[in-house]
Write an enzyme that holds these catalytic residues in place. Structure first.
Site, PDB file in Angstrom:
ATOM      1  N   GLU A   1     -69.965  60.028 -63.058  1.00  0.00           N
ATOM      2  CA  GLU A   1     -68.771  60.862 -63.187  1.00  0.00           C
ATOM      3  C   GLU A   1     -67.573  59.922 -63.172  1.00  0.00           C
ATOM      4  O   GLU A   1     -67.443  59.111 -62.240  1.00  0.00           O
ATOM      5  CB  GLU A   1     -68.675  61.856 -62.021  1.00  0.00           C
ATOM      6  CG  GLU A   1     -67.467  62.757 -62.194  1.00  0.00           C
ATOM      7  CD  GLU A   1     -67.269  63.773 -61.069  1.00  0.00           C
ATOM      8  OE1 GLU A   1     -68.112  63.843 -60.155  1.00  0.00           O
ATOM      9  OE2 GLU A   1     -66.249  64.476 -61.135  1.00  0.00           O
TER      10      GLU A   1
ATOM     11  N   LYS B   1     -67.963  57.477 -53.191  1.00  0.00           N
ATOM     12  CA  LYS B   1     -66.719  57.354 -53.952  1.00  0.00           C
ATOM     13  C   LYS B   1     -65.552  57.964 -53.184  1.00  0.00           C
ATOM     14  O   LYS B   1     -64.421  57.484 -53.290  1.00  0.00           O
ATOM     15  CB  LYS B   1     -66.864  58.011 -55.322  1.00  0.00           C
ATOM     16  CG  LYS B   1     -67.599  57.102 -56.293  1.00  0.00           C
ATOM     17  CD  LYS B   1     -67.380  57.550 -57.716  1.00  0.00           C
ATOM     18  CE  LYS B   1     -68.610  58.221 -58.229  1.00  0.00           C
ATOM     19  NZ  LYS B   1     -68.587  58.541 -59.632  1.00  0.00           N
TER      20      LYS B   1
ATOM     21  N   ARG C   1     -81.512  56.609 -52.881  1.00  0.00           N
ATOM     22  CA  ARG C   1     -80.287  55.884 -53.203  1.00  0.00           C
ATOM     23  C   ARG C   1     -80.188  54.632 -52.355  1.00  0.00           C
ATOM     24  O   ARG C   1     -80.825  54.525 -51.312  1.00  0.00           O
ATOM     25  CB  ARG C   1     -79.063  56.782 -53.049  1.00  0.00           C
ATOM     26  CG  ARG C   1     -78.772  57.254 -51.652  1.00  0.00           C
ATOM     27  CD  ARG C   1     -77.725  58.364 -51.657  1.00  0.00           C
ATOM     28  NE  ARG C   1     -76.411  57.922 -52.088  1.00  0.00           N
ATOM     29  CZ  ARG C   1     -75.712  58.506 -53.076  1.00  0.00           C
ATOM     30  NH1 ARG C   1     -76.197  59.521 -53.736  1.00  0.00           N
ATOM     31  NH2 ARG C   1     -74.522  58.064 -53.373  1.00  0.00           N
TER      32      ARG C   1
HETATM   33  P1  ATP Z   1     -70.574  60.410 -54.760  1.00  0.00           P
HETATM   34  O1  ATP Z   1     -70.230  59.076 -54.171  1.00  0.00           O
HETATM   35  O2  ATP Z   1     -69.411  61.319 -54.790  1.00  0.00           O
HETATM   36  O3  ATP Z   1     -71.835  60.994 -54.202  1.00  0.00           O
HETATM   37  P2  ATP Z   1     -72.089  59.565 -56.976  1.00  0.00           P
HETATM   38  O4  ATP Z   1     -72.272  58.246 -56.346  1.00  0.00           O
HETATM   39  O5  ATP Z   1     -73.204  60.529 -57.055  1.00  0.00           O
HETATM   40  O6  ATP Z   1     -70.841  60.228 -56.309  1.00  0.00           O
HETATM   41  P3  ATP Z   1     -72.031  59.559 -59.842  1.00  0.00           P
HETATM   42  O7  ATP Z   1     -70.985  59.045 -60.737  1.00  0.00           O
HETATM   43  O8  ATP Z   1     -72.412  60.977 -59.973  1.00  0.00           O
HETATM   44  O9  ATP Z   1     -71.498  59.278 -58.409  1.00  0.00           O
HETATM   45  O10 ATP Z   1     -73.322  58.655 -59.948  1.00  0.00           O
HETATM   46  C1  ATP Z   1     -73.885  58.306 -61.182  1.00  0.00           C
HETATM   47  C2  ATP Z   1     -75.335  57.983 -61.017  1.00  0.00           C
HETATM   48  O11 ATP Z   1     -75.509  56.922 -60.098  1.00  0.00           O
HETATM   49  C3  ATP Z   1     -76.100  59.166 -60.479  1.00  0.00           C
HETATM   50  O12 ATP Z   1     -77.284  59.308 -61.228  1.00  0.00           O
HETATM   51  C4  ATP Z   1     -76.390  58.811 -59.062  1.00  0.00           C
HETATM   52  O13 ATP Z   1     -77.600  59.356 -58.640  1.00  0.00           O
HETATM   53  C5  ATP Z   1     -76.450  57.281 -59.110  1.00  0.00           C
HETATM   54  N1  ATP Z   1     -76.055  56.733 -57.822  1.00  0.00           N
HETATM   55  C6  ATP Z   1     -74.903  56.960 -57.154  1.00  0.00           C
HETATM   56  N2  ATP Z   1     -74.895  56.331 -55.967  1.00  0.00           N
HETATM   57  C7  ATP Z   1     -76.075  55.669 -55.883  1.00  0.00           C
HETATM   58  C8  ATP Z   1     -76.675  54.847 -54.886  1.00  0.00           C
HETATM   59  N3  ATP Z   1     -76.051  54.564 -53.745  1.00  0.00           N
HETATM   60  N4  ATP Z   1     -77.905  54.342 -55.138  1.00  0.00           N
HETATM   61  C9  ATP Z   1     -78.532  54.611 -56.293  1.00  0.00           C
HETATM   62  N5  ATP Z   1     -78.037  55.379 -57.258  1.00  0.00           N
HETATM   63  C10 ATP Z   1     -76.820  55.920 -57.068  1.00  0.00           C
END
Ligand code: ATP
Ligand code: MG
Length: 558
Positions: free
Chosen positions: A39, A275, A265
């Site tokens: 996003e 974020k 994650r």
């Molecule tokens: P927020 O921090 O608000 O939870 P988000 O990290 O989910 O947001 P996105 O932009 O939706 O942000 O993430 C894009 C992709 O990266 C998604 O498929 C998410 O699952 C993956 N992603 C985000 N954070 C991690 C992480 N810490 N480890 C592995 N994959 C991640």
């Protein structure tokens, strides 16, 4: 099961095993299509790197395709600047989406048509409850939800209302809900979930064309379908959403149904990977922007001087599983050090202390040749100037050494200057506070290569810079941003900004051997005994080079 014909010899992770099975059974006709769907509401971080490496890596391993898809359904938080930063960071990490950059907003019209289709099939309705009322009637894990009084609206009425929503006749907050008949579902996500909401907001791509925006769960599965994604890889928190993902596609009877697969994650000690928190650090002024070198963002790590290969290697080493856990910061730091091992060496002093060599000629000058790298001869050598006045590290001198094991300089003691002569401290000039301000030393002129005392051994070797030739630089010494291993999940009620490390950035004036100041901005060097440094292009000027310390030579934390 083993790897699939790429440069990668490690065994398959569980996702690759699933894909290999799907390929063997012909589930998707042998095709492999993945996507990385950020996003654009913030910069990417090291957790995203895990997902990027996984999605692009899997596509490469199976000779498939990977899309870079901006998941831009919430115009209030998304900006074109974030979109550009994401493109830049994914490219910098070494991945190429070719012509497969997409935006969920590209599909707004198609998504809208699919919603009409759901209404026509009697599987979606316009709900006139407020979002708060919907939340209050959804029930809990133990109680079923209450059906909306509007869920029995007829198809014609729903269609008419939905079209008028699109036309802008409704206030913000009006919603369309999907499902029907699911209010008792054990999974709350399935209880007539909201699919669309009215939100008068300017979208960074579609401008004011829409006042109606689709929700993430509804958008994601359909975007995957539209792009022909076969394996939709996401983090574990979406496991509970998978039934909804499948419900939308099943209800629309799409001709292709991607498989959602969840993995855990990345959580990393001593930092935050949310974020929301990363954004707060910027807006509350705790750091210097999204690309502050102390942040775990890709842009921050790049600015600090970390190279993309180190991040890719880290993602490779941590692997992909379904078990939750937190990775130690030292695991990332090890990858960064391993990657930097190959960069040239240099001499630099952080806290300069003056040394005057009393038996060396006033205007004498020598240039010592030194290898750029102790092992890699292909990097060649450089010449280091030497003269009567030198800078040494303040830390390398003690007026009163603690014990006999002390190897550095002290009154009467001898040390070898790296690449140079042995010197002895004959006299210490102290300031008003009793601190040494200058050392008067004598030099053994026979102690260098070719001299009679070349082989003479002394206990310590210290680094130094010629005071006459040395170049003044700014050194930015970075340390961890937080003092607690899990700043985002403190159990004692403290806010994560209360455990920021006040010493995460120390500015120092340093002096370095002259050739280092002529390096191209963006170069990296290991200052012997001090760590690896990066000549930061953004901050450096011709008058004042600025070196970021990327990382210390050894783990100073464990
Ligand atoms: P927020 O921090 O608000 O939870 P988000 O990290 O989910 O947001 P996105 O932009 O939706 O942000 O993430 C894009 C992709 O990266 C998604 O498929 C998410 O699952 C993956 N992603 C985000 N954070 C991690 C992480 N810490 N480890 C592995 N994959 C991640
Ligand atoms: Mg997300």
């Amino acid at each position: 099961m083993t790897g699939h014909g790429t440069d990668n010899a490690r065994p398959d992770n569980f996702i690759e095993q699933i894909i290999a099975r799907d390929n063997a059974s012909g589930k998707f006709g042998g095709r492999v299509v993945t996507r990385f769907p950020p996003e654009p509401n913030g910069f990417l971080h090291i957790g995203h790197a895990k997902s990027i490496c996984l999605n692009f890596g899997v596509a490469k391993r199976f000779e498939g395709l990977c899309y870079l898809r901006m998941d831009d359904t919430n115009p209030l938080k998304e900006t074109a600047e974030y979109v550009a930063s994401i493109q830049n960071d994914v490219r910098w990490l070494g991945f190429d989406w070719e012509d497969r950059e997409t935006h969920a907003s590209d599909y707004f019209e198609q998504l809208y048509q699919f919603a009409e289709e759901l209404i026509l099939r009697g599987r979606a309705f316009v709900c006139s409850l407020s979002l708060d009322e919907i939340r209050a009637t959804r029930g809990t894990l133990t109680e079923p939800g209450q059906p909306s009084p509007y869920r029995e609206r007829g198809v014609e009425e729903n269609l008419d209302l939905f079209r008028r929503m699109r036309a802008g006749e409704f206030e913000d907050g009006a919603v369309v809900r999907g499902a029907k008949s699911y209010m008792a579902a054990p999974n709350i996500n399935l209880r007539d979930p909201v699919l669309y909401r009215v939100r008068r907001a300017h979208h960074q791509r579609t401008g004011d064309a829409w006042c109606l925006y689709p929700m993430y769960d509804y958008t994601h599965c359909l975007s995957d379908f539209i792009e022909g994604v076969t394996h939709s890889l996401c983090t574990l928190e979406f496991e509970d959403h998978r039934p909804l993902y499948d419900w939308v596609l099943d209800t629309l009877a799409t001709p292709h149904h991607p498989q959602q697969i969840e993995f855990s994650r990345l959580n990393l000690e001593y930092t935050v990977l949310s974020k929301r928190m990363l954004n707060a650090l910027v807006t509350e002024g705790h750091v210097d922007g999204w690309d502050d070198p102390r942040k775990p963002t890709i842009a921050g790590m790049r600015r600090r001087g970390v190279r993309p290969a180190a991040i890719r290697e880290f993602c490779e080493r941590i692997g992909v599983t379904r078990s939750d856990g937190t990775v130690e910061m030292s695991a990332l730091e090890r990858c960064i050090r391993d990657d930097l091992e190959a960069v040239p060496r240099g001499l630099g002093v952080v806290e300069p202390l003056k040394v005057v060599l009393t038996n060396y000629p006033e205007d004498g000058e020598e240039w010592f040749s030194a290898a750029q790298h102790p092992q890699d001869e292909s990097l060649g050598s450089r010449d280091i100037p030497f003269c009567r006045e030198l800078w040494i590290e303040r830390e390398d001198f003690m007026l009163e050494p603690p014990n006999k094991k002390y190897k550095r300089l002290s009154p009467g003691a001898e040390v070898r200057l790296r690449y140079g002569y042995i010197i002895r401290c004959d006299e210490v000039i102290t300031g008003n506070d009793g601190e040494a301000v200058e050392l008067r030393c004598s030099v053994d002129l026979e102690s260098r290569a070719g001299g009679a005392n070349a082989e003479r051994k002394v206990k310590g070797v210290i680094h130094w810079v010629s005071a006459r030739h040395g170049v003044d630089v700014e050194l930015r010494l970075y340390d961890r941003l937080f003092n607690e291993p899990n700043p985002g999940g403190l159990k004692d009620g403290r806010h994560f900004t209360e455990v920021l490390n006040p010493d995460s950035l120390t500015l120092r004036h340093g002096v370095v051997e002259p050739h280092l100041a002529t390096l191209a901005p963006g170069s990296r060097v290991q200052f012997e005994r001090m760590g690896w440094f990066y000549l930061e292009p953004e901050r450096s000027t011709a008058e004042k080079p600025v070196f970021n310390r990327i990382i210390t030579l050894r783990d100073t934390w464990s």
